[in-house]
Write an enzyme that holds these catalytic residues in place. Sequence first.
Site, PDB file in Angstrom:
ATOM      1  N   ARG A  84       0.335  32.307  83.924  1.00 60.49           N
ATOM      2  CA  ARG A  84       0.634  32.667  82.786  1.00 60.49           C
ATOM      3  C   ARG A  84      -0.454  32.923  81.602  1.00 60.49           C
ATOM      4  O   ARG A  84      -1.352  32.253  81.260  1.00 60.49           O
ATOM      5  CB  ARG A  84       1.535  31.486  81.767  1.00 60.49           C
ATOM      6  CG  ARG A  84       2.208  31.873  80.601  1.00 60.49           C
ATOM      7  CD  ARG A  84       2.863  30.650  79.600  1.00 60.49           C
ATOM      8  NE  ARG A  84       2.940  31.351  78.367  1.00 60.49           N
ATOM      9  CZ  ARG A  84       2.831  30.383  77.260  1.00 60.49           C
ATOM     10  NH1 ARG A  84       2.493  29.194  77.557  1.00 60.49           N
ATOM     11  NH2 ARG A  84       3.007  30.984  75.970  1.00 60.49           N
ATOM     12  N   HIS A 128       0.902  35.845  71.450  1.00 58.55           N
ATOM     13  CA  HIS A 128       0.381  34.526  71.318  1.00 58.55           C
ATOM     14  C   HIS A 128      -0.444  34.438  70.059  1.00 58.55           C
ATOM     15  O   HIS A 128      -1.719  34.389  70.127  1.00 58.55           O
ATOM     16  CB  HIS A 128      -0.494  33.894  72.429  1.00 58.55           C
ATOM     17  CG  HIS A 128      -0.597  32.544  72.628  1.00 58.55           C
ATOM     18  ND1 HIS A 128      -0.414  31.763  73.835  1.00 58.55           N
ATOM     19  CD2 HIS A 128      -1.209  31.535  71.753  1.00 58.55           C
ATOM     20  CE1 HIS A 128      -0.525  30.447  73.579  1.00 58.55           C
ATOM     21  NE2 HIS A 128      -1.039  30.478  72.459  1.00 58.55           N
ATOM     22  N   GLU A 173       5.262  29.819  70.806  1.00 61.35           N
ATOM     23  CA  GLU A 173       5.335  28.915  69.626  1.00 61.35           C
ATOM     24  C   GLU A 173       5.571  29.424  68.140  1.00 61.35           C
ATOM     25  O   GLU A 173       4.640  29.379  67.258  1.00 61.35           O
ATOM     26  CB  GLU A 173       4.145  28.283  69.619  1.00 61.35           C
ATOM     27  CG  GLU A 173       3.998  27.003  70.864  1.00 61.35           C
ATOM     28  CD  GLU A 173       2.760  26.097  70.654  1.00 61.35           C
ATOM     29  OE1 GLU A 173       1.968  26.284  69.952  1.00 61.35           O
ATOM     30  OE2 GLU A 173       2.882  25.342  71.609  1.00 61.35           O
ATOM     31  N   ASN A 295       7.249  24.126  75.390  1.00 56.46           N
ATOM     32  CA  ASN A 295       5.627  23.688  75.337  1.00 56.46           C
ATOM     33  C   ASN A 295       5.839  21.936  74.775  1.00 56.46           C
ATOM     34  O   ASN A 295       6.309  22.111  73.549  1.00 56.46           O
ATOM     35  CB  ASN A 295       4.657  24.429  74.313  1.00 56.46           C
ATOM     36  CG  ASN A 295       4.761  25.859  74.873  1.00 56.46           C
ATOM     37  OD1 ASN A 295       5.179  26.232  76.073  1.00 56.46           O
ATOM     38  ND2 ASN A 295       4.055  26.523  74.166  1.00 56.46           N
ATOM     39  N   TYR A 297       3.664  18.454  73.888  1.00 56.82           N
ATOM     40  CA  TYR A 297       2.499  17.661  73.978  1.00 56.82           C
ATOM     41  C   TYR A 297       2.679  16.149  73.318  1.00 56.82           C
ATOM     42  O   TYR A 297       2.056  15.311  73.802  1.00 56.82           O
ATOM     43  CB  TYR A 297       1.458  18.290  72.870  1.00 56.82           C
ATOM     44  CG  TYR A 297       1.037  19.871  73.455  1.00 56.82           C
ATOM     45  CD1 TYR A 297      -0.150  19.858  74.378  1.00 56.82           C
ATOM     46  CD2 TYR A 297       1.347  20.806  73.062  1.00 56.82           C
ATOM     47  CE1 TYR A 297      -0.577  20.741  75.005  1.00 56.82           C
ATOM     48  CE2 TYR A 297       0.941  22.234  73.923  1.00 56.82           C
ATOM     49  CZ  TYR A 297       0.132  22.136  74.687  1.00 56.82           C
ATOM     50  OH  TYR A 297      -0.523  23.413  75.380  1.00 56.82           O
ATOM     51  N   GLU A 369       3.989  24.885  78.566  1.00 54.58           N
ATOM     52  CA  GLU A 369       2.659  24.267  78.382  1.00 54.58           C
ATOM     53  C   GLU A 369       2.860  22.919  78.463  1.00 54.58           C
ATOM     54  O   GLU A 369       3.746  22.272  77.989  1.00 54.58           O
ATOM     55  CB  GLU A 369       2.035  24.611  77.059  1.00 54.58           C
ATOM     56  CG  GLU A 369       1.537  26.034  76.930  1.00 54.58           C
ATOM     57  CD  GLU A 369       1.066  26.356  75.624  1.00 54.58           C
ATOM     58  OE1 GLU A 369       0.716  25.511  74.720  1.00 54.58           O
ATOM     59  OE2 GLU A 369       1.098  27.398  75.112  1.00 54.58           O
TER      60      GLU A 369
END
Length: 455
Positions: A84, A128, A173, A295, A297, A369
């Site tokens: 990606r 991005h 995002e 994504n 985290y 991600e």
Amino acid sequence: MAATAASPLSPLPRFPRDFLWGVSTSAHQIEGAADERGPSVWDAFTAAPGNVKDGTTAAVACDHYHRHREDVALVRDLGVDAYRFSVSWPRVLPTGTGAVHPAGLDFYDRLVDELCAAGVRPVPTLFHWDTPLAVQEAGGWLNRETAEHFARYADIVAARIGDRVEKWITLNEPAEHTLLGHALGRHAPGQRLLFDALPAAHHQLLAHGLAVRALRAAGARDIGIANSHGPTWSASPAEEDTAAADFYDVLLNRLFADPLLLGRYPDGCGELMPAGDLDADLEVIAEPLDWYGINFYQPTRVGAPPPHPRPAEFAGLTLPPGLPFAPREIEGYPVTDFGWPVVPEALTELLTAFRDRYGDRLPPLVITENGCSYEGLDDQERIAYLDGHLRALHRALEAGVDVRGYFVWTLMDNFEWAEGYRQRFGLVHVDHATLERTPKASYHWLREALRARHG
């Protein structure tokens, strides 16, 4: 330099045979060659003193633009199925509109060819965060026309590389780009609009829908988006804390998922969006997706604001007073070098909650991600992080959540936005003085784990 061999861990659980394994990067963070493209908002932002903690820029970054063959070889040797990457809008269209820059399109043409020759599936992300500076000067994401410009750009890229690309991502995002770039001013374009930044969210989502239509018209059949999400935990069972946590969850999760998956904004959010035919815009935004990227985290713990509002620190950000919520520390877990708590079980919680919230409106999911920042070549902490999150992902699969793939963030140490080069998320160490690439212990661990899936 050589990385220490990865510590042995128990074999990972068995994933479906057609599960997609990948690694992610983004253009501005690795490409460099800033003088061979048009300027972006990040070039202007990093040129201003104090915006980047170590005072650096991405003018050279990892010089991936000139060293992409070396980097494709690293991806190939890692053994993942897919890579990606993001396409730099100002490299293709230096002003965001107008004439195409042929050398920019040629670069992505070569990159896709190299990936295909290496047996790696190219997965481009069209945006991005590197908005062309000329587009920003015309209003940027606060201007509705930016969504239309983006759709034309999507069509141009698809016409050039669409014959070899199966899987597409429109935006990365939009929540972070809205919050950090337009509301709090910590990322480019550096605006501090607070809730007046919400039109930027709407126009990004509209750009996504228009891009989906452009890609489909060009023949694309496997389109998704990469949205960041995480569970929101209330600081206590008290009503004021749960209300604050609910508000935060709407702002960072549902505001960006509900329009895409349900065709509507959460209650109370629609009237905050730009004037116009909102229903018509939502019809575009909710163009059916082939899959939905997440994504992930960390979770966030949130409570009511203190009785005497004052600036608060959260994840390295100074939050303004007067917000209707106050993030709190999550204690009892290890933290990364970025200070983010490592909570693998929160990934299971997030995925099952998505399944429960959206039901049959939810397309297959892909983790687009997941990764962490740690120093050193012998990065055993990163190995433990990835191992824990992959096991948490597998528990979601066992619970019936339809997850089709997992992309590690990121291939190599890069320009980490406002942190500069202080945070290292890569599986590959990059010496930013010499640009030498050295695979870390985590790279070797993941390669062996992927080999093991093939027996």
